[in-house]
Design an enzyme around this catalytic site. Structure first.
Site, mmCIF file in Angstrom:
data_model
loop_
_atom_site.group_PDB
_atom_site.id
_atom_site.type_symbol
_atom_site.label_atom_id
_atom_site.label_comp_id
_atom_site.label_asym_id
_atom_site.label_seq_id
_atom_site.Cartn_x
_atom_site.Cartn_y
_atom_site.Cartn_z
ATOM 1 N N ASP A 7 -7.520 8.079 23.348
ATOM 2 C CA ASP A 7 -7.713 7.568 22.151
ATOM 3 C C ASP A 7 -9.103 7.960 21.711
ATOM 4 O OD1 ASP A 7 -9.890 6.408 23.623
ATOM 5 O OD2 ASP A 7 -9.269 4.213 23.262
ATOM 6 N N CYS A 64 -9.755 7.158 27.839
ATOM 7 C CA CYS A 64 -10.316 6.169 26.976
ATOM 8 C C CYS A 64 -11.577 5.915 27.182
ATOM 9 C CB CYS A 64 -9.329 4.947 26.841
ATOM 10 S SG CYS A 64 -9.390 3.977 28.167
ATOM 11 N N THR A 66 -13.356 3.578 28.680
ATOM 12 C CA THR A 66 -13.776 3.370 29.961
ATOM 13 C C THR A 66 -12.769 3.883 31.019
ATOM 14 O OG1 THR A 66 -12.397 1.275 30.011
ATOM 15 C CG2 THR A 66 -14.638 1.058 29.435
ATOM 16 N N HIS A 97 -5.113 11.313 49.199
ATOM 17 C CA HIS A 97 -4.509 10.131 49.647
ATOM 18 C C HIS A 97 -3.554 9.316 48.738
ATOM 19 C CE1 HIS A 97 -7.994 9.144 52.964
ATOM 20 N NE2 HIS A 97 -7.487 10.360 53.178
ATOM 21 N N HIS A 132 0.020 8.578 54.341
ATOM 22 C CA HIS A 132 -0.228 8.221 52.941
ATOM 23 C C HIS A 132 0.989 8.535 52.336
ATOM 24 C CE1 HIS A 132 -4.395 8.625 54.126
ATOM 25 N NE2 HIS A 132 -4.226 9.753 54.166
HETATM 26 C C1 RB5 Z 1 -11.888 1.309 22.275
HETATM 27 O O1 RB5 Z 1 -12.826 1.205 21.739
HETATM 28 C C2 RB5 Z 1 -11.955 0.989 23.701
HETATM 29 O O2 RB5 Z 1 -11.529 -0.199 24.136
HETATM 30 C C3 RB5 Z 1 -11.013 1.935 24.496
HETATM 31 O O3 RB5 Z 1 -11.282 3.233 24.498
HETATM 32 C C4 RB5 Z 1 -10.687 1.864 26.333
HETATM 33 O O4 RB5 Z 1 -12.296 1.774 26.778
HETATM 34 C C5 RB5 Z 1 -10.123 0.602 26.514
HETATM 35 O O5 RB5 Z 1 -9.898 0.498 27.674
#
Ligand code: RB5
Length: 151
Positions: A7, A64, A66, A97, A132
């Site tokens: 994203d 993304c 996080t 693993h 595994h």
């Molecule tokens: C987008 O702002 C953010 O929520 C997305 O990139 C991600 O971190 C979601 O888990």
């Protein structure tokens, strides 16, 4: 095929990874996003995870902000083992693993240099198999039970 997607929160790291893979002589197909406009991560996670799930791609990378949202989406798909990794050790273990077929990264939590190292580790580390594999077989059995509604 090797596929990648992000994203807006993972766009910058996705571009860095594409350059890194190109230098290694590795072809990767980019499923977007293409610019910094705010988008919904499930739309891009779905494309990459679907390609891996149906066997069109052997592996993928999702990014993304996080890495959490992309992991949630990707692991909905049968046969997908998406691993959100944070450092060199978890990148290594995700292959050794867990035989992760999708590597998930957080573009807002990792610096690019470390992230590229982690990509290389994931690509270059072999799966250990043996006990595994037995554990992955159990995951596949659970997946099948869930699919049949046999909970
Ligand atoms: C987008 O702002 C953010 O929520 C997305 O990139 C991600 O971190 C979601 O888990």
């Amino acid at each position: 095929m090797f596929v990648i997607g992000s994203d807006h929160g993972g766009l910058e790291l996705k571009e860095a990874i594409k350059g890194f893979l190109k230098n290694r002589g590795t072809d990767v197909t980019d499923f977007g996003t293409e610019n910094g406009d705010s988008v919904d991560y499930p739309d891009f996670g779905e494309k990459v995870a679907r390609a891996v799930s149906c066997g069109e791609a052997s592996k993928g990378i999702l990014i993304c902000g996080t890495g959490i949202g992309m992991s949630l989406v990707a692991n909905k798909f049968p046969r997908v083992r998406a691993a959100l990794v944070h450092d060199e050790f978890t990148a290594q273990m995700s292959k050794e693993h867990n035989n992760a077929n999708i590597l998930v990264l957080g573009g807002r939590v990792l610096d690019n240099e470390l992230a590229l190292k982690m990509v290389a580790i994931w690509l270059d580390t072999p799966f250990e198999g043996d006990r595994h594999q037995r554990r992955l077989d159990k995951i596949a059995q659970i997946e099948e039970q869930v699919r049949k509604g046999d909970l």
